[in-house]
Motif scaffolding. Structure first.
Motif, PDB file in Angstrom:
ATOM      1  N   GLY A  94       0.266   5.936  -0.177  1.00 31.08           N
ATOM      2  CA  GLY A  94      -0.644   7.062  -0.308  1.00 31.08           C
ATOM      3  C   GLY A  94      -1.204   7.609   0.978  1.00 31.08           C
ATOM      4  O   GLY A  94      -1.939   8.599   0.960  1.00 31.08           O
ATOM      5  N   GLN A 108     -10.129   5.931  -3.146  1.00 31.19           N
ATOM      6  CA  GLN A 108     -10.264   7.379  -3.109  1.00 31.19           C
ATOM      7  C   GLN A 108     -11.124   7.744  -1.908  1.00 31.19           C
ATOM      8  O   GLN A 108     -12.266   7.300  -1.802  1.00 31.19           O
ATOM      9  CB  GLN A 108     -10.912   7.893  -4.394  1.00 31.19           C
ATOM     10  CG  GLN A 108     -11.137   9.401  -4.424  1.00 31.19           C
ATOM     11  CD  GLN A 108      -9.847  10.184  -4.442  1.00 31.19           C
ATOM     12  OE1 GLN A 108      -8.921   9.848  -5.172  1.00 31.19           O
ATOM     13  NE2 GLN A 108      -9.785  11.254  -3.647  1.00 31.19           N
ATOM     14  N   ARG A 151     -10.120  -0.377  -9.574  1.00 34.85           N
ATOM     15  CA  ARG A 151      -8.970  -1.235  -9.854  1.00 34.85           C
ATOM     16  C   ARG A 151      -8.489  -1.007 -11.271  1.00 34.85           C
ATOM     17  O   ARG A 151      -9.231  -0.538 -12.136  1.00 34.85           O
ATOM     18  CB  ARG A 151      -9.303  -2.724  -9.610  1.00 34.85           C
ATOM     19  CG  ARG A 151      -9.826  -3.516 -10.813  1.00 34.85           C
ATOM     20  CD  ARG A 151     -11.293  -3.345 -10.988  1.00 34.85           C
ATOM     21  NE  ARG A 151     -11.838  -4.322 -11.919  1.00 34.85           N
ATOM     22  CZ  ARG A 151     -12.596  -4.011 -12.967  1.00 34.85           C
ATOM     23  NH1 ARG A 151     -12.891  -2.745 -13.239  1.00 34.85           N
ATOM     24  NH2 ARG A 151     -13.086  -4.970 -13.752  1.00 34.85           N
ATOM     25  N   ASP A 152      -7.233  -1.342 -11.494  1.00 39.59           N
ATOM     26  CA  ASP A 152      -6.614  -1.317 -12.815  1.00 39.59           C
ATOM     27  C   ASP A 152      -6.085  -2.724 -13.042  1.00 39.59           C
ATOM     28  O   ASP A 152      -5.022  -3.091 -12.551  1.00 39.59           O
ATOM     29  CB  ASP A 152      -5.491  -0.282 -12.863  1.00 39.59           C
ATOM     30  CG  ASP A 152      -4.867  -0.161 -14.241  1.00 39.59           C
ATOM     31  OD1 ASP A 152      -4.873  -1.152 -15.002  1.00 39.59           O
ATOM     32  OD2 ASP A 152      -4.359   0.921 -14.561  1.00 39.59           O
ATOM     33  N   ARG A 176      -5.825   9.515  -1.638  1.00 34.61           N
ATOM     34  CA  ARG A 176      -6.003   8.370  -2.514  1.00 34.61           C
ATOM     35  C   ARG A 176      -4.952   7.327  -2.144  1.00 34.61           C
ATOM     36  O   ARG A 176      -3.750   7.590  -2.255  1.00 34.61           O
ATOM     37  CB  ARG A 176      -5.844   8.764  -3.967  1.00 34.61           C
ATOM     38  CG  ARG A 176      -6.203   7.645  -4.948  1.00 34.61           C
ATOM     39  CD  ARG A 176      -5.806   7.998  -6.360  1.00 34.61           C
ATOM     40  NE  ARG A 176      -6.385   7.110  -7.354  1.00 34.61           N
ATOM     41  CZ  ARG A 176      -5.777   6.757  -8.473  1.00 34.61           C
ATOM     42  NH1 ARG A 176      -4.570   7.220  -8.725  1.00 34.61           N
ATOM     43  NH2 ARG A 176      -6.376   5.959  -9.335  1.00 34.61           N
ATOM     44  N   GLU A 187       0.834  -1.199   0.000  1.00 37.05           N
ATOM     45  CA  GLU A 187       0.000   0.000   0.000  1.00 37.05           C
ATOM     46  C   GLU A 187       0.872   1.255   0.000  1.00 37.05           C
ATOM     47  O   GLU A 187       2.005   1.244   0.467  1.00 37.05           O
ATOM     48  CB  GLU A 187      -0.904   0.062   1.246  1.00 37.05           C
ATOM     49  CG  GLU A 187      -1.821  -1.113   1.452  1.00 37.05           C
ATOM     50  CD  GLU A 187      -1.251  -2.114   2.417  1.00 37.05           C
ATOM     51  OE1 GLU A 187      -2.018  -2.870   3.043  1.00 37.05           O
ATOM     52  OE2 GLU A 187       0.002  -2.152   2.559  1.00 37.05           O
ATOM     53  N   SER A 227      -3.204   3.595  -2.753  1.00 31.32           N
ATOM     54  CA  SER A 227      -2.939   2.649  -3.822  1.00 31.32           C
ATOM     55  C   SER A 227      -2.464   1.338  -3.223  1.00 31.32           C
ATOM     56  O   SER A 227      -1.841   1.312  -2.160  1.00 31.32           O
ATOM     57  CB  SER A 227      -1.858   3.186  -4.766  1.00 31.32           C
ATOM     58  OG  SER A 227      -2.257   4.395  -5.370  1.00 31.32           O
ATOM     59  N   CYS A 228      -2.750   0.254  -3.925  1.00 31.35           N
ATOM     60  CA  CYS A 228      -2.311  -1.066  -3.509  1.00 31.35           C
ATOM     61  C   CYS A 228      -1.806  -1.796  -4.751  1.00 31.35           C
ATOM     62  O   CYS A 228      -2.578  -2.032  -5.680  1.00 31.35           O
ATOM     63  CB  CYS A 228      -3.452  -1.835  -2.859  1.00 31.35           C
ATOM     64  SG  CYS A 228      -3.064  -3.544  -2.426  1.00 31.35           S
ATOM     65  N   ALA A 229      -0.526  -2.127  -4.741  1.00 26.42           N
ATOM     66  CA  ALA A 229       0.079  -2.850  -5.846  1.00 26.42           C
ATOM     67  C   ALA A 229       0.139  -4.330  -5.501  1.00 26.42           C
ATOM     68  O   ALA A 229       0.669  -4.699  -4.451  1.00 26.42           O
ATOM     69  CB  ALA A 229       1.478  -2.306  -6.123  1.00 26.42           C
ATOM     70  N   PHE A 273      -7.274   0.876  -5.861  1.00 28.66           N
ATOM     71  CA  PHE A 273      -7.194   2.217  -5.300  1.00 28.66           C
ATOM     72  C   PHE A 273      -8.366   2.467  -4.348  1.00 28.66           C
ATOM     73  O   PHE A 273      -9.437   1.871  -4.494  1.00 28.66           O
ATOM     74  CB  PHE A 273      -7.226   3.262  -6.429  1.00 28.66           C
ATOM     75  CG  PHE A 273      -6.200   3.016  -7.493  1.00 28.66           C
ATOM     76  CD1 PHE A 273      -6.542   2.340  -8.658  1.00 28.66           C
ATOM     77  CD2 PHE A 273      -4.895   3.449  -7.338  1.00 28.66           C
ATOM     78  CE1 PHE A 273      -5.606   2.102  -9.645  1.00 28.66           C
ATOM     79  CE2 PHE A 273      -3.951   3.221  -8.316  1.00 28.66           C
ATOM     80  CZ  PHE A 273      -4.297   2.532  -9.468  1.00 28.66           C
ATOM     81  N   MET A 321      -3.468  -3.236  -9.822  1.00 29.65           N
ATOM     82  CA  MET A 321      -3.525  -2.235  -8.757  1.00 29.65           C
ATOM     83  C   MET A 321      -4.959  -1.954  -8.347  1.00 29.65           C
ATOM     84  O   MET A 321      -5.888  -2.034  -9.153  1.00 29.65           O
ATOM     85  CB  MET A 321      -2.848  -0.933  -9.193  1.00 29.65           C
ATOM     86  CG  MET A 321      -1.346  -1.074  -9.386  1.00 29.65           C
ATOM     87  SD  MET A 321      -0.498   0.500  -9.468  1.00 29.65           S
ATOM     88  CE  MET A 321      -0.635   1.063  -7.767  1.00 29.65           C
TER      89      MET A 321
END
Length: 122
Positions: free
Chosen positions: A8, A82, A72-73, A19, A6, A21-23, A80, A78
């Protein structure tokens, strides 16, 4: 296993936004859903939001509904979170987690990140 990192977190005034983020890396295909949890000092870890990798279907805890948005992406593995209209009671360590089932119970999530601190000042 899935490795999660994580980022951000930080300090923000009430009413502000962050925001997270989680990779994800490793055996990400073994996970059906990603969740965001939070844990404040002296309290149990609680569910905040989740998203399904395949459909993007989301679900939120009542305490964050309308203020937080999970996304998600898939291409970048990833997820996210927000967070808008933040309140002092949102102060906690925030964790992302992976699950093979669509759940809100933290016991059903098999992989966890190290957490990122979010502090909301009044």
């Amino acid at each position: 296993q899935v490795q999660l990192v994580e980022s951000g977190g930080g300090l923000v005034q009430a009413g502000g936004s962050l925001r997270l983020s989680c990779a994800a890396s490793g055996r990400t295909l073994s996970s059906s859903a990603m969740g965001w949890f939070r844990q404040a000092p002296g309290k149990e870890r609680e569910f905040a939001a989740r998203i399904r990798w395949s459909s993007g279907e989301t679900y939120y805890a009542d305490s964050v509904k309308g203020r937080f948005t999970v996304s998600r992406d898939n291409a970048k593995n990833m997820v996210f979170l927000q967070m808008n209209s933040l309140k002092p009671e949102d102060t906690a360590v925030y964790y992302c987690a992976a699950s093979r089932v669509v759940a809100t119970n933290p016991a059903l999530f098999h992989s966890w990140g190290q957490g990122t601190q979010v502090t909301v000042s009044s």
